[in-house]
Design a protein around this motif. Structure first.
Motif, PDB file in Angstrom:
ATOM      1  N   ALA A   1      53.428  29.357  27.938  1.00 26.95           N
ATOM      2  CA  ALA A   1      52.219  28.518  28.009  1.00 26.95           C
ATOM      3  C   ALA A   1      51.275  28.868  26.859  1.00 26.95           C
ATOM      4  O   ALA A   1      50.696  27.981  26.216  1.00 26.95           O
TER       5      ALA A   1
ATOM      6  N   SER B   1      39.208  16.307  38.288  1.00 22.91           N
ATOM      7  CA  SER B   1      40.205  15.541  39.039  1.00 22.91           C
ATOM      8  C   SER B   1      40.743  14.405  38.189  1.00 22.91           C
ATOM      9  O   SER B   1      39.982  13.718  37.510  1.00 22.91           O
TER      10      SER B   1
ATOM     11  N   ASP C   1      44.163  23.432  48.328  1.00 27.92           N
ATOM     12  CA  ASP C   1      42.958  22.581  48.332  1.00 27.92           C
ATOM     13  C   ASP C   1      42.654  22.053  49.733  1.00 27.92           C
ATOM     14  O   ASP C   1      41.508  22.066  50.176  1.00 27.92           O
TER      15      ASP C   1
HETATM   16  P1  NAD Z   1      49.343  25.832  36.608  1.00 34.79           P
HETATM   17  O1  NAD Z   1      49.934  26.774  37.574  1.00 34.79           O
HETATM   18  O2  NAD Z   1      50.195  24.860  35.877  1.00 34.79           O
HETATM   19  O3  NAD Z   1      48.476  26.646  35.493  1.00 34.79           O
HETATM   20  C1  NAD Z   1      47.781  27.828  35.769  1.00 34.79           C
HETATM   21  C2  NAD Z   1      47.974  28.768  34.587  1.00 34.79           C
HETATM   22  O4  NAD Z   1      47.235  29.974  34.846  1.00 34.79           O
HETATM   23  C3  NAD Z   1      49.452  29.186  34.387  1.00 34.79           C
HETATM   24  O5  NAD Z   1      49.843  28.896  33.053  1.00 34.79           O
HETATM   25  C4  NAD Z   1      49.447  30.695  34.677  1.00 34.79           C
HETATM   26  O6  NAD Z   1      50.368  31.415  33.890  1.00 34.79           O
HETATM   27  C5  NAD Z   1      48.006  31.055  34.342  1.00 34.79           C
HETATM   28  N1  NAD Z   1      47.585  32.289  34.991  1.00 34.79           N
HETATM   29  C6  NAD Z   1      47.773  32.662  36.296  1.00 34.79           C
HETATM   30  N2  NAD Z   1      47.236  33.882  36.498  1.00 34.79           N
HETATM   31  C7  NAD Z   1      46.714  34.281  35.321  1.00 34.79           C
HETATM   32  C8  NAD Z   1      46.039  35.463  34.904  1.00 34.79           C
HETATM   33  N3  NAD Z   1      45.794  36.460  35.756  1.00 34.79           N
HETATM   34  N4  NAD Z   1      45.637  35.540  33.606  1.00 34.79           N
HETATM   35  C9  NAD Z   1      45.892  34.516  32.745  1.00 34.79           C
HETATM   36  N5  NAD Z   1      46.540  33.385  33.076  1.00 34.79           N
HETATM   37  C10 NAD Z   1      46.942  33.283  34.352  1.00 34.79           C
HETATM   38  O7  NAD Z   1      48.195  25.066  37.428  1.00 34.79           O
HETATM   39  P2  NAD Z   1      47.464  23.685  37.023  1.00 34.79           P
HETATM   40  O8  NAD Z   1      48.163  22.564  37.715  1.00 34.79           O
HETATM   41  O9  NAD Z   1      47.232  23.669  35.546  1.00 34.79           O
HETATM   42  O10 NAD Z   1      46.077  23.886  37.802  1.00 34.79           O
HETATM   43  C11 NAD Z   1      45.057  24.753  37.314  1.00 34.79           C
HETATM   44  C12 NAD Z   1      43.845  24.570  38.219  1.00 34.79           C
HETATM   45  O11 NAD Z   1      43.386  23.213  38.142  1.00 34.79           O
HETATM   46  C13 NAD Z   1      44.145  24.826  39.712  1.00 34.79           C
HETATM   47  O12 NAD Z   1      43.022  25.426  40.304  1.00 34.79           O
HETATM   48  C14 NAD Z   1      44.408  23.429  40.258  1.00 34.79           C
HETATM   49  O13 NAD Z   1      44.148  23.344  41.645  1.00 34.79           O
HETATM   50  C15 NAD Z   1      43.448  22.597  39.435  1.00 34.79           C
HETATM   51  N6  NAD Z   1      43.837  21.188  39.228  1.00 34.79           N
HETATM   52  C16 NAD Z   1      45.131  20.814  39.005  1.00 34.79           C
HETATM   53  C17 NAD Z   1      45.436  19.457  38.798  1.00 34.79           C
HETATM   54  C18 NAD Z   1      46.853  18.989  38.535  1.00 34.79           C
HETATM   55  O14 NAD Z   1      47.107  17.772  38.701  1.00 34.79           O
HETATM   56  N7  NAD Z   1      47.791  19.848  38.133  1.00 34.79           N
HETATM   57  C19 NAD Z   1      44.423  18.508  38.795  1.00 34.79           C
HETATM   58  C20 NAD Z   1      43.107  18.923  38.982  1.00 34.79           C
HETATM   59  C21 NAD Z   1      42.811  20.276  39.189  1.00 34.79           C
END
Ligand code: NAD
Length: 300
Positions: A38, A123, A242
């Motif tokens: 990533a 969102s 969520d």
């Molecule tokens: P994801 O799991 O794809 O990305 C999260 C990233 O955080 C990963 O790349 C992971 O390696 C990194 N990470 C985890 N622990 C870490 C640490 N200690 N230090 C550094 N990096 C770390 O998740 P996502 O889908 O991108 O979602 C991220 C946030 O946004 C969540 O809270 C989710 O609920 C929210 N969200 C997601 C969406 C969606 O459609 N995917 C939409 C709106 C909001």
């Protein structure tokens, strides 16, 4: 364009494209993710590679977080090698969905070090993150909101939710409850219709022209269910987090959530059956199995 160096921690499904938008707009961005793949993707777009959250906080004044959940945000903010020890950071903008309690805890941990915390969930999914069309729900003092607006507008339309940390999260939980309910109930309606002999594509056309239209019928089913790909890019475990947070908050406020509790249980079962990598749209696969009917595009 300001010459300020921004920071971005958490470069996954959402943070990857959102940090990419800042880089494409010409901002300098110091980036970190514990997952090398990533991190490498965003460094490939021009992000400044950092070896830890602390290194980001020693380099950047304003840092965006896009992390999975509340405990991880708290760890990245206040744990060893965390953002709170950084020499440069003055403000953390949290784009993650973590619920109001975790947002208030992060706010307090950072306030002890004189660092501002902006509760700022978003969102609109991965497509919205790529296009810059996610709804951005900002809770912080007005002046800070005005200062941050030019950079936040790169993500999508801004909505000011109020001064207190947690208000953005509450708004986001209400939104995601509706989104998850739409996925669950659309799965049931589609399985019923297809088993009775309706064409799923025609069903979606009719619903989208009628009063049943919702975010699942408009985007998730056409893209990731009837195609059989089940890859909308939002993990079922995050959707569960969520809805769980939403039902817990609601109960603590004395507002019953009977339908919300049923939606939460659908996500519990989806995670139990399809495992830790399950996608949000795998809820529809449950209904395919339970109903004994594939909800897939017909070969014509
Ligand atoms: P994801 O799991 O794809 O990305 C999260 C990233 O955080 C990963 O790349 C992971 O390696 C990194 N990470 C985890 N622990 C870490 C640490 N200690 N230090 C550094 N990096 C770390 O998740 P996502 O889908 O991108 O979602 C991220 C946030 O946004 C969540 O809270 C989710 O609920 C929210 N969200 C997601 C969406 C969606 O459609 N995917 C939409 C709106 C909001």
């Amino acid at each position: 364009m300001s010459q300020e160096t921004y920071g971005f921690i958490g470069l996954g499904n959402m943070g990857g494209p959102m940090s990419g938008r800042l880089l494409a707009a010409g901002y300098k961005v110091a980036v970190y993710d514990r997952d090398e793949a990533a991190l490498a993707r965003v460094v490939g777009k021009g992000g400044i590679r950092c070896a830890s959250a602390l290194e980001v906080a020693n380099t950047a004044t304003t840092i965006f977080l896009s992390l999975p959940d509340g405990p991880i945000v708290q760890h990245v903010v206040a744990g060893p090698e965390g953002v709170a020890g950084g020499k440069a950071v003055t403000c953390v903008v949290d784009l993650s969905t973590i619920g109001p309690r975790a947002a208030i805890a992060a706010f307090k941990s950072l306030a002890e070090r004189n660092i501002a915390y902006v509760d700022c969930p978003v969102s609109g999914g991965v497509g919205g993150a790529e296009r810059g069309t996610v709804a951005v729900m900002v809770a912080c003092p007005r002046e800070r909101y005005e200062t941050l607006s030019p950079v936040l507008k790169n993500f999508g339309p801004l909505f000011y939710m109020g001064v207190e940390a947690g208000l953005g999260q509450t708004m986001k939980l209400a939104n995601n409850l509706l989104s998850a309910a739409a996925v669950a109930i659309t799965s049931e309606a589609m399985a019923m219709g297809v088993k009775a002999g309706l064409d799923p594509e025609v069903m979606l056309d009719v619903i989208n022209a009628g009063s049943g239209r919702n975010s699942a019928t408009m985007e998730k089913f056409p893209k990731a269910v009837i195609t059989g790909t089940f890859n909308i890019g939002f993990a079922a475990k995050l959707a569960y987090k969520d809805v769980r947070l939403c039902v817990e908050e609601s109960e603590s406020l004395g507002v019953p959530m009977m339908v919300g509790s049923a939606v939460r249980e659908m996500l519990v079962v989806t995670n139990a059956v399809y495992g830790k990598d399950a996608d949000y749209t795998d809820v529809a696969r449950l209904l395919e199995t339970w109903g004994g009917v594939p909800i897939r595009k017909r070969v014509k």
